[in-house]
Enzyme design. Structure first.
Site, PDB file in Angstrom:
ATOM      1  CD  GLU A  38       6.504  37.597  27.888  1.00 34.63           C
ATOM      2  OE1 GLU A  38       6.600  37.009  28.698  1.00 34.63           O
ATOM      3  OE2 GLU A  38       7.161  38.424  27.245  1.00 34.63           O
ATOM      4  CB  CYS A  71      13.641  37.272  27.169  1.00 32.35           C
ATOM      5  SG  CYS A  71      14.274  36.881  25.464  1.00 32.35           S
ATOM      6  CG  HIS A  95       9.109  35.850  25.605  1.00 29.04           C
ATOM      7  ND1 HIS A  95       9.260  37.244  26.106  1.00 29.04           N
ATOM      8  CD2 HIS A  95      10.298  35.571  24.717  1.00 29.04           C
ATOM      9  CE1 HIS A  95      10.381  37.802  25.572  1.00 29.04           C
ATOM     10  NE2 HIS A  95      10.953  36.484  24.550  1.00 29.04           N
TER      11      HIS A  95
END
Lengths: 193, 251
Positions: A177, A77, A175
């Site tokens: 994650e 990001c 993202h």
């Protein structure tokens, strides 16, 4: 394997640490240059505003250290955006690893882009076993312009670089994650580099 | 293309899920972590946890819960309910929440929106607005809808956007609990007048209501509770139907 997440005060890094934990890896949070240099893999995260993030990097000398790293580095990001040459956010000079610039979406689309969008034109080992047009979670108001280092693209009003690679440096706008099992696969691929 | 999001909302009290969760294949329906994982597996795009704890101890327990959710769930989630300070938000984000939702506290002290956006970024600041129509005017209500104000919904939404909100979660009290569909006229107006994403809340009863709020209400996301908790609308089925109706969803 020694995995370090650069902790320079920008944003929520717990989520990234937890995501690696789910893959069975303990990531160290650190802003210590020696610790970062000695890592096998480095994660460069970032959420928030570019110019203040860059100020925090400079305060700890990380702006000098990061571009010199030799091991695989993954910018996520804002981390990816700071690895570019320049970002319009706060008119901030970046670390110059990726030869491209970061611009703000215009108001023909809602800003921030928030939610799940597809990544396509995938070309990197980072995307092994990830299908074309896989959905990733994105939250951002600024985007990286295409350049020869683009390894994935996404459409939002225009077509932009949603992932970049230059030598040992990788950057993803989304993202991983927070992007379900496909995101976890990308993190695993990074660890397997 | 950016997809439309489906967001189940869970009420949390003292770290446990309360009211009406009725999943057959859950070991412990009161465990928010278990439930969150289930929803993530079913294809929910995000989750919202609404903390309705009345005590400080209850709120502390919620922080722990947030940590456990962040550990185990791989999709984004928002925490709302009783948040009124930068410190509280900091604690929630440190525990792994992706976004926070503020409501009454923003009306009482609008600068809070600026403070949160400046410190943590707009992307994690959701402003929730509860409103109902009084003499044809949409008026903002506080404290879970119990206190009416004279504030106009659209004016307020524009103000919080200017102050740095990243998203609006609009609940129509006229529609909430009715299962008669979302407040699509007001939602479409919000979507046209603002340039940040709008989450529709209140009124979901069937699949057509979701189709309508994405098409007519121009909503970016739709939030619901009971239709998901009681399995009335399984999320995979909902997404299949949305796709069949040419609505972009992650599926």
């Amino acid at each position: 394997m020694k995995l370090v997440i650069i902790n320079y005060g920008a944003g929520n890094i717990k989520s990234i640490q937890f995501a690696f934990k789910r893959l069975g890896y303990d990531a160290v949070l650190s802003n210590n240059p020696e610790e970062i240099k000695s890592a096998d893999k480095v994660i460069f995260p970032g959420v928030g505003e570019a110019s203040s993030a860059m100020t925090m990097l400079k305060e700890s000398g990380l702006d000098i250290l990061i571009p010199k790293l030799k091991q695989p580095v993954l910018g996520i990001c804002l981390g990816m955006q700071l690895l570019c040459e320049f970002t319009e956010e706060g008119n901030t000079k970046g670390l110059g690893v990726f030869k491209t610039v970061v611009k703000r979406f215009d108001n023909s689309v809602k800003v921030p882009q928030m939610g799940w969008n597809v990544i396509k034109n995938l070309k990197s080992k980072l995307f092994r076993d990830v299908k074309e047009k896989e959905y990733m979670y994105l939250v951002h108001s600024y985007y990286a312009e295409h350049c020869p280092e683009t390894i994935a693209t996404t459409d939002y009003g225009l077509n932009y670089a949603s992932a970049l690679q230059h030598k040992n440096f990788y950057g993803v706008q989304f993202h991983p994650e927070k992007s379900s099992t496909a995101g976890a696969q990308i993190l695993q691929n990074f660890l397997d580099l | 293309m950016l997809t439309k999001r489906i967001i189940p909302c869970l009420d949390i009290k003292d770290g446990r899920t309360v009211k009406g969760v009725n999943f057959v294949d859950l070991r412990d329906a009161g465990d928010p972590v278990e439930l969150a994982k289930q929803y993530a597996n079913y294809g929910a795009d995000e989750l919202v946890f609404l903390d309705i704890s009345a005590t400080l101890e209850g709120r502390a327990t919620t922080l722990e819960m947030v940590m456990h959710v962040a550990e185990q769930v791989n999709i984004p989630f928002t925490v709302g309910g009783g948040i009124s300070s930068v410190e509280h938000v900091d604690a929630l984000l440190q525990c792994g929440a992706d976004k926070v939702s503020i409501n009454s506290s923003a009306v009482k002290r609008p600068e809070l929106v600026n403070e949160l956006a400046n410190k943590f970024g707009s992307q994690c600041v959701v402003v929730a607005i509860d409103a109902k129509q009084i003499n044809g005017q949409w008026k903002v209500h506080l404290a879970g809808g119990s206190i009416p104000t004279d504030i106009d919904l659209f004016e307020w939404a524009k103000e919080v956007e200017q102050r740095g909100a990243g998203e609006i979660l609009f609940t129509s009290m006229d529609h909430d609990g009715t299962k008669n569909g979302f407040a699509n006229v007001a939602l479409a107006k919000l979507s046209e007048e603002l340039n940040i994403p709008i989450i529709a809340s209140g009124g979901a009863g069937n699949v057509q209501h979701f189709i309508d709020t994405f098409k007519e209400g121009k909503s970016d996301a739709a939030l619901a509770a009971s239709v998901f908790h009681f399995g009335e609308i399984p999320i995979p089925y909902l997404k299949k139907e949305l796709k069949a109706n040419h609505i972009e969803v992650r599926f």
